[in-house]
Design an enzyme around this catalytic site. Structure first.
Site, mmCIF file in Angstrom:
data_model
loop_
_atom_site.group_PDB
_atom_site.id
_atom_site.type_symbol
_atom_site.label_atom_id
_atom_site.label_comp_id
_atom_site.label_asym_id
_atom_site.label_seq_id
_atom_site.Cartn_x
_atom_site.Cartn_y
_atom_site.Cartn_z
ATOM 1 N N GLU A 191 0.855 -1.187 0.000
ATOM 2 C CA GLU A 191 0.000 0.000 0.000
ATOM 3 C C GLU A 191 0.891 1.237 0.000
ATOM 4 O O GLU A 191 1.876 1.303 0.748
ATOM 5 C CB GLU A 191 -0.901 0.016 1.244
ATOM 6 C CG GLU A 191 -1.745 1.278 1.384
ATOM 7 C CD GLU A 191 -2.690 1.223 2.587
ATOM 8 O OE1 GLU A 191 -3.053 0.099 3.006
ATOM 9 O OE2 GLU A 191 -3.046 2.286 3.122
ATOM 10 N N GLU B 117 -2.863 11.507 3.021
ATOM 11 C CA GLU B 117 -3.953 11.355 3.985
ATOM 12 C C GLU B 117 -3.965 12.588 4.883
ATOM 13 O O GLU B 117 -2.916 13.111 5.243
ATOM 14 C CB GLU B 117 -3.774 10.110 4.848
ATOM 15 C CG GLU B 117 -3.871 8.811 4.086
ATOM 16 C CD GLU B 117 -3.750 7.612 5.015
ATOM 17 O OE1 GLU B 117 -4.782 7.026 5.360
ATOM 18 O OE2 GLU B 117 -2.613 7.279 5.405
#
Length: 425
Positions: free
Chosen positions: A168, A173
């Site tokens: 990932e 974010e």
């Protein structure tokens, strides 16, 4: 950092991947870590969405799949992801808007009961994957406690390898209680969830990311991933950063955009969080940099020159399997004309540059061989002028640091030495 959450894949997304054959895309790269995106090689666009369309229209279904469900995604998130234009639609001004709303449908059930919020999550697992290159999006994030927008990627082998073995890459974010900070993180086997490897970037002067659009990007090569905000790099991660664990960023990944509400990391919305909240995306662009723009940016053709200005040459100009590869005075013959393809191959005389017996050992010779699609025939050309074999994660190397006619070529651990530097064209 993003280590505050356990995982990001959903059951629905996993089922999607188990039932979908995801095509591997472009393995050729010509970029690496840089202090500023403006200093990188010219970008050769391989995929993009500019979100041009009528106001209220759905995202392009040929590019995006909208996930559905209220599982919490392993993080106790509160939203139900819907395939609805109420939650994901174009605004008519060249933007995609993902909207988180308070839920009014009592029939929507989440892991904790009737869902409190709805939102959207889009991925390209069915339509686009790519290994290596430059990945960026221009985004204006929402604001408020409990908001959790993200732009990220998962490995295309998620359905078989599982998370975190598939890898990932979190490009951006943001959690609402940190309005001026974004996080970039990688997750893999032995360094996932609370042990994810990453760093944060904070805007100067107390500014908030929700006040304006910002460009979030990664430059990804076989040996490193570099994160940037508005063209300024703020961290680079390499295999040395994962504590002896496996570096799983050697295969195609797909893109994800989502706006989560609540969860273990951001916490729940509070009385001061206004709804609806929006995540606005101006564009998403992916490139394999430095390509031949006249051919879609996916191939480069010419001589490959190394130490002493000598050319990479097929010995005896033979097209037979297992013909050795060597250095030779540059003469312009077909045995010295190489094509770096969008599939990561390096070809001459109709065959591929190959590591003998698919070896990963230092000193393994390279040869010409019938193209067969294996990692022993996949190469990445970086902005540092390394030509790296994907299967071995080692560099093309002139034996003995020699520039003499007839010097054989091999793979060797990348050292940055002159006998491992190559120019194309």
């Amino acid at each position: 950092m993003a280590a505050h959450r356990a995982r990001r894949w959903s059951l629905g997304g996993l089922v999607l991947l188990l039932s979908t054959a995801v095509a591997a895309a472009f393995a050729l790269i010509t970029t690496g870590p840089s202090a500023d995106r403006a200093d990188a090689a010219p970008a050769a666009l391989t995929w993009s969405d500019e979100f041009n369309g009528a106001a209220g229209s759905a995202p392009d279904a040929s590019k995006w799949t909208l996930e559905t469900g209220g599982s919490g995604n392993g993080n106790h998130e509160l939203q139900y992801y819907r395939n609805s234009r109420d939650n994901a639609a174009l605004d008519g001004n060249g933007n995609l808007v993902i909207t988180a709303r308070k839920n009014t449908d009592t029939g929507l059930q989440c892991w904790y009961g009737t869902c409190q919020y709805t939102s959207a999550r889009l991925n390209t697992a069915k339509t686009f994957t790519q290994a290596y290159g430059h990945f960026e999006a221009r985004i204006k994030v929402p604001r408020g406690q409990g908001m959790w927008p993200a732009f990220w990627m998962l490995g295309n082998d998620l359905g078989t390898a599982g998370w975190p073995n598939s890898g990932e890459i979190d490009i951006m974010e943001n959690v609402g209680h940190e309005p001026g900070t974004v996080h970039g993180t990688i997750h893999g086997p032995g360094y996932s969830g609370g042990s994810g490897v990453g760093a944060a970037y904070t805007l100067p002067g107390g500014k908030s990311f929700a006040d304006d659009f910002h460009v979030f990007a990664v430059d990804w090569s076989p040996q490193s991933i570099t994160w940037s905000v508005d063209g300024t790099a703020y961290q680079t991660r390499t295999p040395a950063d994962v504590g002896g664990n496996k570096w799983v960023y050697d295969h195609p990944f797909f893109l994800i955009l989502n706006l989560a509400v609540g969860g273990d990391w951001p916490g729940s919305p509070n009385a001061g969080t206004a709804f609806p909240q929006t995540m606005t995306i101006d564009y998403v662009r992916v490139s394999a940099t430095g390509g031949d723009s006249g051919n879609g940016g996916t191939t480069r053709t010419g001589a490959i020159k190394g130490i002493g200005g000598m050319c990479v040459d097929v010995a005896g100009a033979s097209s037979a399997d297992e013909t050795p590869i060597q250095l030779h005075n540059c003469t312009g013959v077909d045995a010295q004309k190489w094509t770096l393809g969008s599939d990561g191959t390096v070809r001459a005389l109709g065959k591929c540059l190959d590591v003998r017996a698919a070896s990963t050992a230092d000193g393994a010779p390279v040869q010409l061989y019938t193209c067969n699609g294996t990692k022993a025939q996949r190469w990445a050309y970086t902005s540092a002028h390394d030509l790296t074999n994907i299967g071995a994660d080692k560099c093309l190397d002139a034996v003995g640091n020699s520039s003499a006619d007839g010097t054989r070529l091999q793979i060797w651990t990348c050292t940055g030495a002159a006998n491992q530097k190559w120019t194309v064209g």
